[in-house]
Enzyme design. Sequence first.
Site, PDB file in Angstrom:
ATOM      1  N   SER A  92      29.578 -28.420  17.139  1.00  7.83           N
ATOM      2  CA  SER A  92      28.338 -28.071  17.826  1.00  7.83           C
ATOM      3  C   SER A  92      27.283 -27.607  16.836  1.00  7.83           C
ATOM      4  O   SER A  92      27.581 -26.952  15.849  1.00  7.83           O
ATOM      5  CB  SER A  92      28.582 -26.961  18.855  1.00  7.83           C
ATOM      6  OG  SER A  92      27.370 -26.612  19.499  1.00  7.83           O
ATOM      7  N   LYS A 110      35.167 -26.755  23.297  1.00 12.20           N
ATOM      8  CA  LYS A 110      33.843 -27.367  23.120  1.00 12.20           C
ATOM      9  C   LYS A 110      33.236 -27.731  24.476  1.00 12.20           C
ATOM     10  O   LYS A 110      32.031 -27.582  24.698  1.00 12.20           O
ATOM     11  CB  LYS A 110      33.951 -28.614  22.243  1.00 12.20           C
ATOM     12  CG  LYS A 110      32.655 -29.416  22.079  1.00 12.20           C
ATOM     13  CD  LYS A 110      31.509 -28.572  21.534  1.00 12.20           C
ATOM     14  CE  LYS A 110      30.357 -29.377  20.968  1.00 12.20           C
ATOM     15  NZ  LYS A 110      29.837 -30.453  21.744  1.00 12.20           N
ATOM     16  N   HIS A 141      31.977 -24.601  25.974  1.00 16.11           N
ATOM     17  CA  HIS A 141      30.744 -24.271  25.237  1.00 16.11           C
ATOM     18  C   HIS A 141      29.572 -25.042  25.824  1.00 16.11           C
ATOM     19  O   HIS A 141      28.499 -24.480  26.080  1.00 16.11           O
ATOM     20  CB  HIS A 141      30.919 -24.615  23.758  1.00 16.11           C
ATOM     21  CG  HIS A 141      29.635 -24.708  22.975  1.00 16.11           C
ATOM     22  ND1 HIS A 141      28.797 -25.817  23.057  1.00 16.11           N
ATOM     23  CD2 HIS A 141      29.043 -23.859  22.121  1.00 16.11           C
ATOM     24  CE1 HIS A 141      27.741 -25.621  22.278  1.00 16.11           C
ATOM     25  NE2 HIS A 141      27.868 -24.451  21.696  1.00 16.11           N
ATOM     26  N   ASN A 142      29.747 -26.336  26.045  1.00 15.66           N
ATOM     27  CA  ASN A 142      28.653 -27.157  26.567  1.00 15.66           C
ATOM     28  C   ASN A 142      28.296 -26.769  27.999  1.00 15.66           C
ATOM     29  O   ASN A 142      27.131 -26.808  28.389  1.00 15.66           O
ATOM     30  CB  ASN A 142      29.027 -28.636  26.501  1.00 15.66           C
ATOM     31  CG  ASN A 142      28.916 -29.187  25.097  1.00 15.66           C
ATOM     32  OD1 ASN A 142      28.968 -28.451  24.116  1.00 15.66           O
ATOM     33  ND2 ASN A 142      28.773 -30.493  24.972  1.00 15.66           N
ATOM     34  N   GLU A 202      26.265 -23.790  27.748  1.00 12.63           N
ATOM     35  CA  GLU A 202      24.955 -24.249  27.264  1.00 12.63           C
ATOM     36  C   GLU A 202      24.093 -24.737  28.431  1.00 12.63           C
ATOM     37  O   GLU A 202      22.896 -24.421  28.506  1.00 12.63           O
ATOM     38  CB  GLU A 202      25.167 -25.370  26.249  1.00 12.63           C
ATOM     39  CG  GLU A 202      23.920 -26.004  25.681  1.00 12.63           C
ATOM     40  CD  GLU A 202      24.268 -27.188  24.789  1.00 12.63           C
ATOM     41  OE1 GLU A 202      23.655 -28.261  24.983  1.00 12.63           O
ATOM     42  OE2 GLU A 202      25.141 -27.057  23.926  1.00 12.63           O
TER      43      GLU A 202
END
Length: 484
Positions: free
Chosen positions: A130, A185, A188-189, A192
Amino acid sequence: MKEKADIALAGLAVMGENLVLNMERKGYTVTVFNRTPDKVKQFMDGRGKGKNIIPATNLHELVDSLERPRKIMLMIKAGKPVDDFIEQILPLLEKGDIIIDGGNSHFSDTNRRTKYVEGKGLLYIGTGVSGGEEGALKGPSIMPGGSSAAWPHVGPIFKDISARVEDGIPCCDWVGEAGAGHFVKMVHNGIEYGDMQLICESYHMMKELLGMTAGEMQQVFQQWNKGDLDSYLVEITADILGYKDDDGTPLIEKILDTAGQKGTGKWTGITAFELGVPLTLIGESVYSRCLSAQKEERVAASEILKGPSPGFSGNRNDFVEDIGKALYAAKIVSYAQGYVLLQAAAEEYGWKLNKGGIALMWRGGCIIRSVFLGKIKEAFDRDPSLRNLMLDPFFKEKIEQSQVSWRRVVATAVAGGIPVPAFGSGLSYYDGYRNDRLPANLLQAQRDYFGAHTYERIDKPRGEFFHTNWTGRGGTTASSTYNV
């Protein structure tokens, strides 16, 4: 230049190119390969010229150029292209060689591929990367998982090229087995998505309710970036609001209001459904992008469906302060839900996730990097078994300090006809989580009434189920008890 390369990278789109240059700058010799050989030549004649980079025009050249154990990182499109590459490269590799998928693959694919590649005697890593183009070049956040035996060989490279925060700790560490890296990940997205939607709703309220100009909003975001809300996304929002088009007017007002997405937010929501985790704020953020994409329908509906005209009669500065406090409180909920999902996945798949360590990996390099993440690390240091971030003393106090502002912001937006799905769903989650009695008793009665699905009683032990013949015509036969 070394005769043999330390690592190879296949896939010379911008992320791949930048990672190669990052590795080379840190002293590693890198072999580069692309499905289209002309791309390799263009890179070697351009950004890669004169550097410790070895070009490979076919897979045999790629494999022959590497020292053992061979380490081959893929930065290619997720899905079938990754499977196809694995099948092409496997016959050329030897026991102990390592394949690394650095793309946005679904964690379930990484679970499958890790098992498959290990079954051939090789090692596999699926890693989230990222930070976008700039992060790849200057230092991204890297979240690797897969074959643990591969980590000692790959770890030094990944830690060298990753971002570092002020204490010098690299934003990279081993996450866990199989698809754990890609799962982290994905979450995380999803977070986000939530952060971006909350910022967009803040912008929308300031613009439509308060009538603020882009320049005035820029100043607000710049001020927010000096305090608790200090983050990459708040920082770039200020930059965006201050950017002028060729005619001197704010460019932001000329951008079409239809948002794109690559699917990772959707994956996060689907996985939450599968694991039974109420990921409401992130889910609403995905739905908001979907709704934005229905531009033509919304334009037509705006001529038919009516609501209140946005307006505000209070103190503008006070309400801006309220929005900032609400943004912080809702952000706590978004991260809390993301971490609950991480915990549910760890229990489902047998992963040993270091939740505080994940916060450290996100502190620099990645899109959601912020001072906020240091507080999450401290929370899990205080209590490694913490079930929900909102229960940590620091975050509990922050929500208490922000709660009146948060409710005022949601109520004012609703009264003015401004959609705030992320702010609103976050507040509803908070109220639901803190409530010791929800109306699901009625829901269970309804299920038992029409489907004999049974219910538990508050005056009986948990696990004892009952059925009522609500109409006198239904009989005493009950359905089996189960949860999907």
